[in-house]
Design a protein around this motif. Sequence first.
Motif, PDB file in Angstrom:
ATOM      1  N   GLY A 115       0.804  -1.218   0.000  1.00 40.02           N
ATOM      2  CA  GLY A 115       0.000   0.000   0.000  1.00 40.02           C
ATOM      3  C   GLY A 115       0.833   1.262   0.000  1.00 40.02           C
ATOM      4  N   ILE A 116       1.881   1.295  -0.838  1.00 35.53           N
ATOM      5  CA  ILE A 116       2.788   2.438  -0.869  1.00 35.53           C
ATOM      6  C   ILE A 116       2.992   2.871  -2.324  1.00 35.53           C
ATOM      7  CG2 ILE A 116       4.891   1.005  -0.922  1.00 35.53           C
ATOM      8  CD1 ILE A 116       6.163   3.108   0.975  1.00 35.53           C
ATOM      9  N   THR A 117       3.039   4.171  -2.569  1.00 35.66           N
ATOM     10  CA  THR A 117       3.027   4.726  -3.918  1.00 35.66           C
ATOM     11  C   THR A 117       4.379   5.323  -4.282  1.00 35.66           C
ATOM     12  OG1 THR A 117       0.723   5.357  -3.518  1.00 35.66           O
ATOM     13  CG2 THR A 117       1.788   6.305  -5.452  1.00 35.66           C
ATOM     14  N   LEU A 118       4.823   5.116  -5.518  1.00 32.35           N
ATOM     15  CA  LEU A 118       6.035   5.766  -6.001  1.00 32.35           C
ATOM     16  C   LEU A 118       5.790   7.260  -6.138  1.00 32.35           C
ATOM     17  CD1 LEU A 118       8.944   5.470  -7.114  1.00 32.35           C
ATOM     18  CD2 LEU A 118       7.922   5.293  -9.399  1.00 32.35           C
ATOM     19  N   ALA A 119       6.640   8.068  -5.494  1.00 31.36           N
ATOM     20  CA  ALA A 119       6.490   9.522  -5.523  1.00 31.36           C
ATOM     21  C   ALA A 119       7.485  10.189  -6.456  1.00 31.36           C
ATOM     22  CB  ALA A 119       6.654  10.091  -4.109  1.00 31.36           C
ATOM     23  N   GLY A 120       8.551   9.499  -6.844  1.00 26.68           N
ATOM     24  CA  GLY A 120       9.556  10.093  -7.718  1.00 26.68           C
ATOM     25  C   GLY A 120      10.877   9.382  -7.557  1.00 26.68           C
ATOM     26  N   GLY A 121      11.904   9.922  -8.221  1.00 31.61           N
ATOM     27  CA  GLY A 121      13.225   9.305  -8.104  1.00 31.61           C
ATOM     28  C   GLY A 121      14.190   9.795  -9.146  1.00 31.61           C
ATOM     29  N   ASP A 122      15.198   8.962  -9.422  1.00 29.77           N
ATOM     30  CA  ASP A 122      16.250   9.348 -10.348  1.00 29.77           C
ATOM     31  C   ASP A 122      16.898   8.079 -10.898  1.00 29.77           C
ATOM     32  OD1 ASP A 122      17.951  11.091 -11.726  1.00 29.77           O
ATOM     33  OD2 ASP A 122      19.494  10.968 -10.170  1.00 29.77           O
ATOM     34  N   THR A 123      17.413   8.159 -12.116  1.00 28.48           N
ATOM     35  CA  THR A 123      18.169   7.056 -12.703  1.00 28.48           C
ATOM     36  C   THR A 123      19.487   7.584 -13.241  1.00 28.48           C
ATOM     37  OG1 THR A 123      17.107   7.358 -14.870  1.00 28.48           O
ATOM     38  CG2 THR A 123      16.099   5.774 -13.361  1.00 28.48           C
ATOM     39  N   THR A 124      20.521   6.740 -13.191  1.00 28.05           N
ATOM     40  CA  THR A 124      21.826   7.135 -13.693  1.00 28.05           C
ATOM     41  C   THR A 124      22.585   5.890 -14.123  1.00 28.05           C
ATOM     42  OG1 THR A 124      23.818   8.431 -13.190  1.00 28.05           O
ATOM     43  CG2 THR A 124      22.978   6.994 -11.447  1.00 28.05           C
ATOM     44  N   ARG A 125      23.662   6.066 -14.863  1.00 27.56           N
ATOM     45  CA  ARG A 125      24.495   4.942 -15.281  1.00 27.56           C
ATOM     46  C   ARG A 125      25.579   4.689 -14.232  1.00 27.56           C
ATOM     47  NH1 ARG A 125      25.562   2.362 -20.081  1.00 27.56           N
ATOM     48  NH2 ARG A 125      24.281   3.859 -21.235  1.00 27.56           N
ATOM     49  N   GLY A 126      25.792   3.425 -13.912  1.00 25.33           N
ATOM     50  CA  GLY A 126      26.817   3.060 -12.944  1.00 25.33           C
ATOM     51  C   GLY A 126      26.609   1.635 -12.477  1.00 25.33           C
ATOM     52  N   PRO A 127      27.418   1.167 -11.532  1.00 27.09           N
ATOM     53  CA  PRO A 127      27.233  -0.176 -10.971  1.00 27.09           C
ATOM     54  C   PRO A 127      25.824  -0.318 -10.402  1.00 27.09           C
ATOM     55  CG  PRO A 127      29.322   0.759 -10.262  1.00 27.09           C
ATOM     56  CD  PRO A 127      28.574   1.865 -10.934  1.00 27.09           C
ATOM     57  N   LEU A 128      25.241  -1.501 -10.520  1.00 30.85           N
ATOM     58  CA  LEU A 128      23.859  -1.709 -10.113  1.00 30.85           C
ATOM     59  C   LEU A 128      23.683  -1.419  -8.621  1.00 30.85           C
ATOM     60  CD1 LEU A 128      21.002  -2.544 -10.779  1.00 30.85           C
ATOM     61  CD2 LEU A 128      21.674  -4.939 -10.464  1.00 30.85           C
ATOM     62  N   THR A 129      22.956  -0.347  -8.342  1.00 25.19           N
ATOM     63  CA  THR A 129      22.724   0.110  -6.979  1.00 25.19           C
ATOM     64  C   THR A 129      21.294   0.640  -6.893  1.00 25.19           C
ATOM     65  OG1 THR A 129      25.046   0.772  -6.790  1.00 25.19           O
ATOM     66  CG2 THR A 129      23.527   1.622  -5.127  1.00 25.19           C
ATOM     67  N   ILE A 130      20.594   0.263  -5.845  1.00 25.07           N
ATOM     68  CA  ILE A 130      19.203   0.657  -5.670  1.00 25.07           C
ATOM     69  C   ILE A 130      19.065   1.357  -4.326  1.00 25.07           C
ATOM     70  CG2 ILE A 130      16.820  -0.168  -5.505  1.00 25.07           C
ATOM     71  CD1 ILE A 130      18.151  -2.806  -6.896  1.00 25.07           C
ATOM     72  N   THR A 131      18.591   2.588  -4.348  1.00 27.13           N
ATOM     73  CA  THR A 131      18.342   3.331  -3.115  1.00 27.13           C
ATOM     74  C   THR A 131      16.871   3.706  -3.063  1.00 27.13           C
ATOM     75  OG1 THR A 131      20.592   4.217  -2.996  1.00 27.13           O
ATOM     76  CG2 THR A 131      18.892   5.396  -1.777  1.00 27.13           C
ATOM     77  N   ILE A 132      16.206   3.317  -1.989  1.00 26.74           N
ATOM     78  CA  ILE A 132      14.788   3.601  -1.811  1.00 26.74           C
ATOM     79  C   ILE A 132      14.583   4.330  -0.491  1.00 26.74           C
ATOM     80  CG2 ILE A 132      12.525   2.567  -1.361  1.00 26.74           C
ATOM     81  CD1 ILE A 132      13.156   0.438  -3.406  1.00 26.74           C
ATOM     82  N   GLN A 133      13.878   5.441  -0.556  1.00 28.12           N
ATOM     83  CA  GLN A 133      13.465   6.151   0.655  1.00 28.12           C
ATOM     84  C   GLN A 133      11.961   5.985   0.810  1.00 28.12           C
ATOM     85  OE1 GLN A 133      15.310   9.720   2.048  1.00 28.12           O
ATOM     86  NE2 GLN A 133      13.353  10.751   2.350  1.00 28.12           N
ATOM     87  N   VAL A 134      11.549   5.556   1.983  1.00 29.37           N
ATOM     88  CA  VAL A 134      10.130   5.331   2.254  1.00 29.37           C
ATOM     89  C   VAL A 134       9.627   6.376   3.244  1.00 29.37           C
ATOM     90  CG1 VAL A 134      10.115   2.871   1.726  1.00 29.37           C
ATOM     91  CG2 VAL A 134      10.743   3.617   4.024  1.00 29.37           C
ATOM     92  N   HIS A 135       8.381   6.798   3.031  1.00 31.40           N
ATOM     93  CA  HIS A 135       7.718   7.732   3.926  1.00 31.40           C
ATOM     94  C   HIS A 135       6.453   7.083   4.462  1.00 31.40           C
ATOM     95  CE1 HIS A 135       9.492  11.853   2.561  1.00 31.40           C
ATOM     96  NE2 HIS A 135      10.393  10.892   2.502  1.00 31.40           N
ATOM     97  N   GLY A 136       6.183   7.319   5.737  1.00 35.13           N
ATOM     98  CA  GLY A 136       4.950   6.861   6.344  1.00 35.13           C
ATOM     99  C   GLY A 136       4.533   7.834   7.423  1.00 35.13           C
ATOM    100  N   THR A 137       3.419   7.551   8.063  1.00 36.15           N
ATOM    101  CA  THR A 137       2.977   8.382   9.183  1.00 36.15           C
ATOM    102  C   THR A 137       2.536   7.481  10.326  1.00 36.15           C
ATOM    103  OG1 THR A 137       0.655   8.531   8.469  1.00 36.15           O
ATOM    104  CG2 THR A 137       2.193  10.202   7.622  1.00 36.15           C
ATOM    105  N   VAL A 138       2.593   8.036  11.517  1.00 32.89           N
ATOM    106  CA  VAL A 138       2.173   7.334  12.716  1.00 32.89           C
ATOM    107  C   VAL A 138       1.482   8.354  13.610  1.00 32.89           C
ATOM    108  CG1 VAL A 138       4.352   7.748  13.940  1.00 32.89           C
ATOM    109  CG2 VAL A 138       2.950   5.776  14.561  1.00 32.89           C
ATOM    110  N   LYS A 139       0.554   7.906  14.428  1.00 40.36           N
ATOM    111  CA  LYS A 139      -0.124   8.804  15.352  1.00 40.36           C
ATOM    112  C   LYS A 139       0.909   9.550  16.181  1.00 40.36           C
ATOM    113  CE  LYS A 139      -3.790   8.945  18.837  1.00 40.36           C
ATOM    114  NZ  LYS A 139      -4.743   8.112  19.633  1.00 40.36           N
ATOM    115  N   ALA A 140       0.733  10.855  16.313  1.00 46.48           N
ATOM    116  CA  ALA A 140       1.728  11.710  16.972  1.00 46.48           C
ATOM    117  C   ALA A 140       2.107  11.152  18.344  1.00 46.48           C
ATOM    118  CB  ALA A 140       1.191  13.132  17.114  1.00 46.48           C
TER     119      ALA A 140
END
Length: 316
Positions: A115-140
């Motif tokens: 239940g999580i949506t892709l919001a954006g990102g970037d692609t580039t040439r180089g050794p295979l590397t995957i970086t993912i930042q996740v955002h969520g919320t929790v009751k204060a």
Amino acid sequence: MGEFELIRQYFQPLASNASNDQLVLGPGDDCAIQRVPPGRDLVFSVDTLVEGVHFPPHYAPSHLGWRALAVAVSDLAAMGAEPVCFTLALSLPEADSDWLAGFAEGLSRASQAFGITLAGGDTTRGPLTITIQVHGTVKAGQALLRSGAREGDRVCVTGPMGNAGAALDYLEDPEPGALKRALLASYHGPQPQLKLGASLAGKASAAIDISDGLLADLQHILEASGVGAELDVASIPMSDELRQLQGVRALDLALTAGDDYQLCLTIAPETLAALPAPVREQLTVIGRIVPEPGLTLTGAPAGYQTQGYDHFGRSD
């Protein structure tokens, strides 16, 4: 294939995989926009996976797409947060359409499942590397931290330990049997404990997801909380498949192997007893928190070393 065509063809469709009203603006502009509802805290985390370090060379791209998102989302589960959106930074040695199609398929399945949506990102040439930042919320004020464990709390885990670590022995097996396939499923398709983590927000005193091994990750809770723990190794949950295939090595894998992405948490005994049965029954008590720093194992082999995986080879 150019960068923008690559994004349009393989990743733009993921922007609509999960509907939520917190992602105000997704891919297409310089930044995405997330709106945090009143009474909620923003929770975010970033994970990087490098070929040859976090996954083997020539690893199936569909498995990699699922794993890459799952390991990042697991951090949200450990905080008791509900997922909202993620960003993807992808370095590729080349724009291989077959690889991209498989990776995007695995990533899409995972984003829908979590239940999580892709919001954006970037692609580039180089050794295979995957970086993912996740955002969520929790009751204060309800986020699960590592620093809340207190004397007398019970130490619990949410599922069997060691399966994914054992699976590393069988990644190259061309015809694995049923037992091996069960362990491989744990490695290829980790399941972040999102619902269980969210149900424990404001109830568990501390939590962490098990990525580097039970002992190593529990030690992070103990250090942050300034306490120690006693563990009963006979209580560590292990699958029948792990026991049958690994024998005496099963315990070592259960205690020190990473990549399980179950949760390790601490909780006051009275709070544990008051949890709804469907939640409580998913937790296995494996020990208790004590005031003296350190980690003691009952029933462990003599001289057993409490070490887990460390990216730079240090022993904690």
